[in-house]
Each structure stands twice: as structure tokens, then as C-alpha cells.
Write an enzyme that holds these catalytic residues in place. Structure first.
Site, PDB file in Angstrom:
ATOM      1  NE  ARG A 232      -4.182  -1.687   0.244  1.00 16.60           N
ATOM      2  CZ  ARG A 232      -4.288  -2.979  -0.124  1.00 16.60           C
ATOM      3  NH1 ARG A 232      -3.274  -3.588  -0.708  1.00 16.60           N
ATOM      4  NH2 ARG A 232      -5.413  -3.618   0.057  1.00 16.60           N
TER       5      ARG A 232
ATOM      6  CB  SER B  36      -8.826  -1.625   3.722  1.00 21.96           C
ATOM      7  OG  SER B  36      -9.052  -2.905   3.219  1.00 21.96           O
TER       8      SER B  36
ATOM      9  CD  GLU C  34      -5.715   1.087   2.025  1.00 24.50           C
ATOM     10  OE1 GLU C  34      -5.702   1.610   0.896  1.00 24.50           O
ATOM     11  OE2 GLU C  34      -6.441   0.136   2.335  1.00 24.50           O
TER      12      GLU C  34
END
Ligand code: EPU
Length: 337
Positions: free
Chosen positions: A162, A237, A333
């Protein structure tokens, strides 16, 4: 190119948060983008891609630039693989469907991820055992200082879980214009090791899966646990899965023997934030018109009319609770604006 004033950004972010942009423009050519960046009329600018990885907590006192560059081209074709370039404003999932229709392999595990092609390298999107970097060839980006177009190969992007250079030192300095993928034409290597894919293929009675079958399995899995942003506002997420040192993980495992985990390296272990949040009792919790999704605790949801501040406060409550119970910091995130 039409500049609009005082526009609601609700349709442009998958959380469905209703904040206003002081000015708004949808850009469909690189020339228009260069024009905006070379003009002194717009001192404050804010770049918006698919709006699928951000939580808007306030009005944006700037010109919001919606990158809407469209087009998919084959750059080069070889016997066994093909280089396909998609412009930044292409919807990610529609692009994946295009590759599958042409029987080009590589992106099938990344089916149904919300967002646009242009923002996919920024956080190296990933799901079901595959990350964008696995098929990434290169991308072109506009340097916002020099207004030159620069090319980034895989190494330049420094992809990680990520993460990429576009979230680090290149942050805010470039607009990604297009991304080129290296995809297979024959003998597609299939990635079915992620448990849920295998069981979904079994359920579908598929024993010799094609890339289209894998896409179908991934779509089914995602639809069964992740809310459709068109129906319930969310950003996928909300948190990253934390990576612990082996020592910290062993301590956690002593207190919580059932904790799921994945080995990252000889010294690091990844723990699903969804498990931590569920174990802390937040899964399915609803506060007024927002909450934690009932089927996947990693996803925060706006049932309609929540503010960015509501969701931010909830995320902070989750973070402090996880820290207290497990002594683990979990990081957002999504980009909080
Ligand atoms: N789990 C729970 N409770 C939950 C959710 C998860 O206990 O409510 C535990 C379960 O043990 C499960 C494990 O967590 O086996 C893993 O869950 P899942 O397969 O749903 O994956 P994840 O680690 O929660 C990551 C990505 C997702 C991606 C899936 C599948 C991150 C931050 N998220 O989630 O990405 O779809 O793997 O590969 O890495 C996104 O980024 O928006 C996203 C949805």
C-alpha cells in the site's frame, strides 16, 4: 474546459461525503492540465482521481481538478504478452473487464476494486494475493513544477505494501497521466493460493479455472463481504494491516493464541486489522448514520448523511481502543483531507 463554482463533491468520493469545492474542473486533456498549472489564476489546487481512497472532512478552498483522461491503447504486442496503456481517468474495474474480454491475464485478482487507473499505483492497490506492481510496466506523470511529462518504471516507483514513491517524496509533485501494464496473452499464470479464491472456485464447480473464472470468484467474494460504494458510502479498507516485529507478535500471540497472521519476512509478521477491530467489539457497530461494516471490520461506512468528521472520530476511537487492548498502532490507509 469549464470551471464551476461551489460544487458538491458528494458524487466524486465513494464515502459519499457532502463537502463543497470552491471551484471544480473536469480535465480530459493533458493540454488543459498544463494550462491550469501554468496559469496564475488558480493558486490553490487539489487533485481528485476516483475519490475512492479519501475521507473528506472539510470544504476544499481550492480548484478541485477531476482527472478524467480516457483511453486504452495497446503499446506493443509480443507472442506471449502485451503492453497495454490506460489513461488515468479510466475506471479501474472497467479497465480490468476490458483486459479480460481480450483474454489478457494479470489483473483478474484485482477485479472490482473501486477507483481509477491513475491512482492505482499511488497506493499499489492489492487484493487476493496480487498487487498492482506484479503487472506494472511503467507510468507517465506530469511534473507539476516543470510541466514536463516524466516516465517512471517499476523500480522508480518503489512499490511496497500500500505504498509507492507517489505517497512519499513525490507526493503532490506529479499527476499520473497513464499507466502501462505488462499482461500475458497465453499460459496465464493463475494466482489461486488465496484461500477464499479456492473455496469460491470449488463452490462454482470450476476445476480448471480461466482468468475470467478467477475474476468471477473475486467479484463474488468482494460482493459478499465488501459494501458496494454505490449503495453504502465507504472507502474499502480504512486501515492498513499492521506489520509487527516477530517479538511483538509472539507477545500478542501469547495473549491471543487465535490471532491470524502472515509472515512478511524472517523478522516481521502482518496481522489483519479487521481481526483486531472485530475482537475489540466494533464489527457491525452503528453510530447514528455511520459505523463499522457488519461483514468486514476493516471497512468504515456512511449509511447516508454522515460527515467526514463523524467517520474520522470513529476511526480515532478505533485506533485508541486497539492501542489500549493490543498495544498496536493501526494506521489509516485512506487519505484524510
Ligand atoms: N478478519 C476478521 N474480521 C474481519 C475482517 C477480517 O477477523 O472483520 C480476519 C480474518 O481472519 C481473515 C483475515 O482477517 O481471514 C483477512 O481478511 P480478508 O481476507 O478480508 O483481508 P484483509 O486483510 O482484511 C486485505 C486488503 C483488502 C483486500 C483483502 C483481500 C488491506 C488493508 N486490505 O484485507 O483490500 O481486498 O486483503 O486480499 O490490506 C482495500 O484496500 O480497500 C481492500 C479492500
Amino acid at each position: 474546459m469549464q470551471i464551476q463554482n461551489n460544487i458538491s463533491l458528494q458524487p466524486y468520493n465513494t464515502f459519499g461525503i457532502d463537502v463543497k469545492a470552491k471551484q471544480f474542473v473536469s480535465i480530459s486533456s493533458v493540454e488543459d492540465l498544463k494550462h491550469i498549472y501554468s496559469s496564475s489564476d488558480y493558486p490553490n489546487k487539489f487533485i481528485l482521481g476516483g475519490g475512492s481512497n479519501m475521507l473528506l472532512t472539510k470544504d476544499i478552498d481550492a480548484l478541485v481538478i477531476h482527472v478524467n483522461l480516457k483511453g486504452i491503447h495497446i503499446i506493443e504486442s509480443f507472442d506471449d504478452r502485451v503492453l497495454v496503456q490506460a489513461n488515468a481517468g479510466e475506471n479501474w474495474h472497467e479497465f480490468v473487464l476490458w483486459t479480460l474480454k481480450n483474454d489478457y491475464g494479470g489483473l483478474e485478482n484485482l477485479s472490482l476494486i473501486p477507483g481509477n487507473v491513475g491512482t492505482s499505483p499511488i497506493q499499489n492497490i492489492g487484493a487476493y494475493g496480487v498487487e498492482l506492481k506484479d503487472c506494472f510496466h511503467s507510468c507517465e506523470a506530469l511534473n507539476l513544477e516543470t510541466l514536463n511529462i516524466e516516465s517512471f518504471d517499476k523500480e522508480d516507483c518503489r512499490f511496497d505494501y500500500r505504498n509507492s514513491i507517489f505517497k512519499q517524496e513525490a507526493k503532490g509533485k506529479y499527476i499520473i497521466l497513464n499507466v502501462t501494464f505488462s499482461l500475458t496473452k497465453t499460459n496465464h499464470p493463475l494466482k489461486t493460493e488465496y484461500g477464499a479464491i479456492k473455496s469460491e472456485l470449488d463452490r462454482l464447480h470450476v476445476s480448471n479455472p480461466t482468468i475470467q473464472d478467477i475474476s468471477k470468484a473475486v467479484i463474488n467474494i468482494r460482493q459478499s463481504k465488501l459494501p458496494d460504494p454505490k449503495k453504502i458510502g465507504n472507502s474499502g479498507s480504512f486501515f492498513k494491516n499492521p506489520i509487527l516485529t516477530k517479538a511483538a507478535f509472539e507477545k500478542l500471540q501469547t495473549n491471543f493464541p487465535d490471532v491470524p497472521h502472515y509472515k512478511v519476512s524472517e523478522t516481521e509478521v502482518k496481522v489483519p486489522a479487521g481481526w483486531l477491530i472485530e475482537t475489540a467489539g466494533f464489527k457491525g457497530k452503528t453510530f447514528k448514520n455511520y459505523g463499522v461494516h457488519k461483514k468486514q471490520a476493516l471497512v468504515l461506512v456512511n449509511y447516508g448523511g454522515a460527515t467526514g468528521k463523524d467517520i474520522l472520530d470513529l476511526s480515532q476511537l478505533i485506533q485508541t481502543t486497539i492501542l489500549r487492548i493490543f498495544n498496536i498502532s493501526i494506521e489509516a490507509e485512506v487519505n484524510i483531507i
